[in-house]
Design a protein around this motif. Structure first.
Motif, PDB file in Angstrom:
ATOM      1  N   ASP A 402       0.860  -1.176   0.000  1.00  0.00           N
ATOM      2  CA  ASP A 402       0.000   0.000   0.000  1.00  0.00           C
ATOM      3  C   ASP A 402       0.899   1.230   0.000  1.00  0.00           C
ATOM      4  N   ALA A 403       0.917   1.947  -1.105  1.00  0.00           N
ATOM      5  CA  ALA A 403       1.826   3.085  -1.244  1.00  0.00           C
ATOM      6  C   ALA A 403       1.376   4.301  -0.452  1.00  0.00           C
ATOM      7  N   THR A 404       0.180   4.261   0.150  1.00  0.00           N
ATOM      8  CA  THR A 404      -0.308   5.421   0.907  1.00  0.00           C
ATOM      9  C   THR A 404       0.054   5.361   2.383  1.00  0.00           C
ATOM     10  N   ILE A 405       0.600   4.229   2.854  1.00  0.00           N
ATOM     11  CA  ILE A 405       0.962   4.103   4.267  1.00  0.00           C
ATOM     12  C   ILE A 405       2.404   4.574   4.443  1.00  0.00           C
ATOM     13  N   SER A 406       2.601   5.602   5.226  1.00  0.00           N
ATOM     14  CA  SER A 406       3.949   6.136   5.417  1.00  0.00           C
ATOM     15  C   SER A 406       4.610   5.507   6.637  1.00  0.00           C
ATOM     16  N   LYS A 407       5.928   5.709   6.740  1.00  0.00           N
ATOM     17  CA  LYS A 407       6.723   5.262   7.879  1.00  0.00           C
ATOM     18  C   LYS A 407       6.772   3.740   8.010  1.00  0.00           C
ATOM     19  N   GLN A 408       6.535   3.014   6.937  1.00  0.00           N
ATOM     20  CA  GLN A 408       6.651   1.562   7.016  1.00  0.00           C
ATOM     21  C   GLN A 408       8.108   1.152   6.875  1.00  0.00           C
ATOM     22  N   THR A 441       3.080 -13.645  10.065  1.00  0.00           N
ATOM     23  CA  THR A 441       4.064 -13.538  11.140  1.00  0.00           C
ATOM     24  C   THR A 441       3.490 -14.154  12.407  1.00  0.00           C
ATOM     25  N   ASP A 442       4.365 -14.815  13.163  1.00  0.00           N
ATOM     26  CA  ASP A 442       3.957 -15.388  14.445  1.00  0.00           C
ATOM     27  C   ASP A 442       4.307 -14.467  15.610  1.00  0.00           C
ATOM     28  N   LYS A 443       5.024 -13.398  15.311  1.00  0.00           N
ATOM     29  CA  LYS A 443       5.418 -12.481  16.373  1.00  0.00           C
ATOM     30  C   LYS A 443       4.208 -11.693  16.868  1.00  0.00           C
ATOM     31  N   PRO A 444       4.167 -11.395  18.171  1.00  0.00           N
ATOM     32  CA  PRO A 444       3.079 -10.542  18.661  1.00  0.00           C
ATOM     33  C   PRO A 444       3.219  -9.127  18.122  1.00  0.00           C
ATOM     34  N   HIS A 445       2.096  -8.497  17.854  1.00  0.00           N
ATOM     35  CA  HIS A 445       2.136  -7.113  17.389  1.00  0.00           C
ATOM     36  C   HIS A 445       2.563  -6.173  18.519  1.00  0.00           C
ATOM     37  N   ILE A 446       2.188  -6.531  19.748  1.00  0.00           N
ATOM     38  CA  ILE A 446       2.574  -5.739  20.908  1.00  0.00           C
ATOM     39  C   ILE A 446       3.115  -6.683  21.970  1.00  0.00           C
ATOM     40  N   SER A 447       4.322  -6.413  22.433  1.00  0.00           N
ATOM     41  CA  SER A 447       4.929  -7.227  23.489  1.00  0.00           C
ATOM     42  C   SER A 447       5.379  -6.282  24.597  1.00  0.00           C
ATOM     43  N   ALA A 448       4.677  -6.316  25.725  1.00  0.00           N
ATOM     44  CA  ALA A 448       4.959  -5.405  26.836  1.00  0.00           C
ATOM     45  C   ALA A 448       5.580  -6.176  27.995  1.00  0.00           C
ATOM     46  N   GLN A 449       6.589  -5.592  28.609  1.00  0.00           N
ATOM     47  CA  GLN A 449       7.240  -6.179  29.773  1.00  0.00           C
ATOM     48  C   GLN A 449       7.300  -5.128  30.879  1.00  0.00           C
ATOM     49  N   THR A 470       5.590  -4.367  16.632  1.00  0.00           N
ATOM     50  CA  THR A 470       6.031  -4.847  15.328  1.00  0.00           C
ATOM     51  C   THR A 470       4.897  -4.697  14.324  1.00  0.00           C
ATOM     52  N   GLY A 471       5.237  -4.846  13.048  1.00  0.00           N
ATOM     53  CA  GLY A 471       4.211  -4.774  12.009  1.00  0.00           C
ATOM     54  C   GLY A 471       3.535  -3.423  11.973  1.00  0.00           C
ATOM     55  N   VAL A 472       2.207  -3.438  11.814  1.00  0.00           N
ATOM     56  CA  VAL A 472       1.451  -2.185  11.708  1.00  0.00           C
ATOM     57  C   VAL A 472       1.548  -1.367  12.979  1.00  0.00           C
ATOM     58  N   GLU A 473       1.679  -2.031  14.133  1.00  0.00           N
ATOM     59  CA  GLU A 473       1.793  -1.282  15.377  1.00  0.00           C
ATOM     60  C   GLU A 473       3.096  -0.498  15.418  1.00  0.00           C
ATOM     61  N   ALA A 474       4.174  -1.055  14.868  1.00  0.00           N
ATOM     62  CA  ALA A 474       5.434  -0.313  14.782  1.00  0.00           C
ATOM     63  C   ALA A 474       5.281   0.883  13.851  1.00  0.00           C
ATOM     64  N   ASP A 475       4.582   0.687  12.739  1.00  0.00           N
ATOM     65  CA  ASP A 475       4.338   1.799  11.818  1.00  0.00           C
ATOM     66  C   ASP A 475       3.556   2.914  12.505  1.00  0.00           C
ATOM     67  N   ASN A 476       2.532   2.529  13.263  1.00  0.00           N
ATOM     68  CA  ASN A 476       1.702   3.521  13.948  1.00  0.00           C
ATOM     69  C   ASN A 476       2.507   4.284  14.993  1.00  0.00           C
ATOM     70  N   GLN A 477       3.304   3.558  15.774  1.00  0.00           N
ATOM     71  CA  GLN A 477       4.094   4.218  16.814  1.00  0.00           C
ATOM     72  C   GLN A 477       5.151   5.131  16.195  1.00  0.00           C
ATOM     73  N   ARG A 478       5.735   4.696  15.101  1.00  0.00           N
ATOM     74  CA  ARG A 478       6.743   5.520  14.423  1.00  0.00           C
ATOM     75  C   ARG A 478       6.125   6.838  13.966  1.00  0.00           C
ATOM     76  N   SER A 479       4.930   6.791  13.428  1.00  0.00           N
ATOM     77  CA  SER A 479       4.247   8.016  13.011  1.00  0.00           C
ATOM     78  C   SER A 479       3.848   8.863  14.214  1.00  0.00           C
ATOM     79  N   TYR A 480       3.400   8.208  15.277  1.00  0.00           N
ATOM     80  CA  TYR A 480       2.983   8.932  16.479  1.00  0.00           C
ATOM     81  C   TYR A 480       4.153   9.701  17.089  1.00  0.00           C
ATOM     82  N   PHE A 481       5.284   9.060  17.204  1.00  0.00           N
ATOM     83  CA  PHE A 481       6.448   9.724  17.787  1.00  0.00           C
ATOM     84  C   PHE A 481       7.004  10.798  16.851  1.00  0.00           C
TER      85      PHE A 481
END
Length: 875
Positions: A402-408, A441-449, A470-481
């Motif tokens: 998707d070329a419209t999603i930035s910060k991927q 992917t088998d990795k969790p999108h959010i891993s909190a410790q 990771t994944g879309v959550e990493a993209d979202n956080q990158r844009s948020y920060f």
């Protein structure tokens, strides 16, 4: 040069000013593409309904429709609509006393036919073209879309509760981009009840119009006359449609009809193909950018990632979609030069860049709301609202972007893509919809410790948090920060934890780590929490502390409507893990737990365990979704499982300060005395065993004895570690902590358990016995005593039997068993050890030849010589 008297010049100026104002008013009053005309002759007319059987108590919004009339003339490209509605409350008067009709001035003309207000059965005409205002409202402006659509607004005057509003209009013309093809959709029922509805379509007889019913069995009346085919739905007394909230975006709750002149998805692809396959020569600037990427990166994968990131991050999302550009993308060179474009502009630019690098790429139309449910509609361009890119690398591997999603960020194989379900690839060979497969992917999108440092029961507690996205959550956080200051982020995070711990304060400002190669974004936080331990309401001497996975809890949405007739939307895909580690000031004797909840739409697991020393509590939560909705009939079961899940989220610890202050020392001298007595008793038994002197195996003697070697070294090492392991077990499990025994025997304590005391005493006795027995075996083993084989068999059998019987006893009494997985592992280890070494010590030749030493070796008696001689003489 001519001149006028001063007063005459002033007079002429006023006249010119007046003419200018009149011209402006005339232009405003008679806007372009808006006119007043009689109703078309081709429509099927309805008598205006002014009486209703619908009660105001059964409608919403302060109004309801008596008539809804929608008609289409395919050949003339006209769309006629006629509405009658009643204002039932002051709110209805406030909100429905102006008419708003939107049209595209680039290819549509608005014809107004009538605007009538009915009061007490009498009509009041309010159609006045001079009072129609045409506004360019740009409803999509906040999303970065400008389509130049206009809205004709007519404000009705002197409106009152009980009035009926009737208006009719025709929109003539459609976008030339469709080549005259017809397609549309409409509902046959609304949220509120309705007295009458008419849908009428007129098409030339030679043009086949397909229709598909949705959530209804009401087929149209089809008739042919005068070279035209008509499709008519004429419905009366339509009931309301009860609509549940929180339904999936793809779910349309209203019964309706899809109509389309397209027969297959292949026809839609062929329609779109010339719009996207421009043959223009690329600008020098764009070609230079393509060459730069091609020369910088040596692989197709690297070039793909570079081109994608350029289009995503450096070409901003902004669309001018007036006229045909609502469906036809702008040229890639223009988009590159202006550095902005909408989804189709960016998709075509990316495809063009990749094709110039000999990478196969095609635009693909999708629906960001409907997903896989596009196939439930009839083929038409209106089935899609978004454009992505399909890329085929060497080896025929297919990837979607998707070329419209930035910060991927991340590897080209793992770049996140929403679940678009189905896509129409704009390529000559396309015959049907393609399945869009997001990266797995088998990795969790959010891993909190979370790590809690608790040094005592009165001072502040330190909390450290590490959350990896990771994944879309990493993209979202990158844009948020990237768009929010760290100060504001810190404030948001602090208030997030303040909801659970009101006295929390930020110890350090949050920091983050962005690993673009793996597309992971990690946030670090640190807090201090005062008044962490709170007195219990019923017993002030007991304090408690509660832990909850707030990050995970934030993703669990409780529905507002439980009794449902429609599917419930869920966040999907969603995979969240949260680990909570608590470092305690003292050892805790609390049971370990495991809990799993399996539902058709999610799975949940929680484990709670303690370290061997009891000073470290570990909580682990995991949640994973399986689908994006819950079917209506499965809602009750889902809510039961969700309730059970929510009940498992909180975990509490209690501490009785009275016990702590009532003992001068924590050490239990009584238990120590018991251990001394047990040591004496078991040592006496060991002393007797030491003198047990069985005969070596038949055929083996001291003269042929072998040294300790081979596989025998392994059990000997195990024996050496046994006393250390037993002593560590006795110390770490708080057997000598007086407060533990006191709480277990106090009926007012939360951990009161006489049965656990009995079992613990039995375990203490067995472990002291094993301590003494293992020391005895070490001595005998080194001396290669003949008793070792049988005693080793006894040792392994007793070890397995003790572990198994202890587990069964604890289970039978319903006592805490610690970690089930660790217990099962211990049983299996003991069983394997017994299965290996018991046969070995019974049959091994090395064992028989090694353990031949005796304290008092047996010597056979010899026959005296003189007796033999005597017998000889007698004979």
């Amino acid at each position: 040069m001519l001149s006028y008297p001063r007063n005459k010049r002033k007079s002429h100026s006023l006249i010119l000013l007046l003419l200018l104002v009149l011209w402006q008013l005339t232009a405003f009053a008679a806007p372009k593409n808006v006119s007043v005309k009689p109703e078309p002759t081709w429509i099927r007319k309805l008598l205006t309904r002014t009486q209703t059987s619908i009660s105001p108590n059964d409608v919403n919004g302060g109004f309801h429709y008596l008539q809804m009339d929608l008609q289409f003339e395919v050949a003339q490209q006209e769309r006629y609509f006629h509405y009658v509605y009643k204002l039932t409350t002051e709110e209805g008067v406030q909100n429905l006393s102006e008419l708003n009709i939107t049209f595209d001035p680039n290819h549509e003309e608005l014809q107004l036919h009538k605007v009538v207000v009915w009061r007490n059965g009498k009509p009041i005409n309010q159609l006045n073209l001079n009072k129609v205002k045409v506004l360019q409202r740009e409803k999509g402006m906040e999303q970065g879309i400008y389509d130049e659509s206009l809205t004709a607004v007519l404000v009705l005057e002197d409106m009152r509760v009980g009035d009926l509003v009737e208006y009719a209009a025709t929109v003539k013309g459609v976008s030339p981009v469709f080549g005259g093809k017809f397609f549309n959709s409409f509902n046959l029922q609304g949220y509120d009840p309705m007295d009458e509805m008419l849908v009428h379509l007129v098409a030339p007889q030679h043009r086949k119009i397909n229709y598909k019913l949705y959530l209804t069995d009401k087929k149209p009346t089809v008739a042919t006359a005068n070279g035209n085919t008509t499709y008519t739905w004429h419905l009366k007394d339509l009931p309301a449609t009860p609509v549940d909230d929180e339904t999936p975006s793809w779910f349309d709750p209203y019964p309706g009809v899809y109509m389309s002149e397209y027969n297959t998805w292949q026809e839609v692809a062929q329609w779109a193909l010339p719009l996207y396959e421009g043959q223009e020569k690329l600008s020098k600037a764009l070609q230079a950018k393509i060459d730069s990427i091609k020369n910088t990166y040596g692989s197709d994968e690297g070039r793909l990632e570079a081109a994608l990131r350029f289009v995503q991050d450096e070409v901003r999302y902004l669309g001018f979609e007036a006229g045909v550009n609502g469906f036809k993308p702008h040229s890639p060179s223009m988009v590159f030069a202006q550095r902005f474009g909408d989804c189709k502009d960016k998709a075509l630019l990316l495809c063009t860049m990749l094709r110039q690098m000999n990478i196969k790429a095609h635009p693909a139309l999708v629906n960001s709301s409907s997903g896989t449910h596009i196939q439930d509609q009839l083929p038409s361009p209106y089935a899609f609202n978004h454009c992505i890119v399909r890329v085929e690398l060497l080896g025929k591997q297919v990837f979607w972007y998707d070329a419209t999603i930035s910060k991927q960020r991340g590897n080209y194989k793992s770049i996140y893509l929403p679940n678009y379900g189905k896509a129409l690839v704009i390529a000559p060979q396309t015959k049907d919809l393609a399945t869009v497969v997001p990266p797995a992917t088998d990795k969790p999108h959010i891993s909190a410790q979370e790590l809690y440092y608790i040094s005592d029961f009165d001072g502040p507690v330190t909390l450290e948090v590490r959350t990896t996205y990771t994944g879309v959550e990493a993209d979202n956080q990158r844009s948020y920060f990237a768009t929010t200051s760290l100060k504001d982020i810190g404030k948001v995070y602090l208030n997030f934890y303040a909801s659970q711990y009101p006295d929390v304060e930020q110890a350090e400002a949050p920091t983050y780590e962005d690993v673009e190669t793996s597309n992971s974004f990690t946030v670090f936080e640190k807090y201090t929490i005062s008044n962490f331990w709170a007195p219990q309401k019923d017993n002030g001497k007991v304090v408690e502390a509660w832990f909850s996975p707030q990050v995970l809890r934030g993703y669990i949405r409780e529905p507002k409507t439980s009794k449902r007739t429609m599917p419930l939307a869920l966040s999907h895909p969603l995979h969240v893990e949260q680990k909570i580690t608590v470092l305690l000031p003292e050892s805790w004797t609390v049971d370990s737990e495991e809990k799993e909840i399996e539902d058709n739409v999610f799975s949940f697991r929680r484990t709670a365990g303690y370290s061997s020393g009891g000073k470290e509590l570990m909580l682990h939560y995991a949640y994973q979704s399986h689908q994006d909705h819950v079917e209506a009939e499965a809602t009750a079961a889902y809510l039961r499982n969700q309730k059970a899940l929510l009940e498992e989220l909180s975990y509490g610890l209690t501490y009785n300060k009275a016990f702590a202050s009532g003992n001068d020392t924590d050490f239990s001298w009584q238990v120590l005395l018991l251990v001394v007595v047990l040591l004496c008793g078991f040592s006496a038994g060991a002393y007797r065993l030491y003198f047990w002197d069985p005969v070596p195996a038949n055929g083996y003697s001291l003269a042929d004895a072998e040294s300790i070697g081979g596989w025998l070294v392994l059990p000997l090492l195990g024996l050496f570690f046994t006393p250390v392991r037993v002593l560590s077990f006795l110390i770490s499990n708080e057997y000598f902590n007086q407060r533990v025994w006191t709480e277990l025997l106090d009926a007012s304590s939360n951990v009161y358990s006489p049965a656990l005391v009995v079992v613990s005493m039995a375990e203490l006795m067995m472990n002291v016995g094993f301590l003494v027995f293992s020391i005895l075996l070490i001595c005998l083993f080194i001396k290669r005593r003949s008793s070792v084989p049988k005693l080793m068999v006894l040792f392994y059998a007793a070890n397995f039997g003790y572990i198994l019987l202890d587990y069964l006893l604890v289970q039978g009494l319903g006592l805490p068993v610690g970690s089930t997985s660790e217990t099962v592992r211990s049983i299996i280890t003991a069983l394997v050890g017994a299965a290996i070494w018991i046969p070995y010590f019974n049959v091994s030749e090395r064992v028989k030849a090694t353990f031949v030493e005796q304290l008092q070796p047996y010597v056979a008696e010899e026959t005296p010589q003189y007796e033999t001689n005597e017998r000889t003489m007698i004979n």
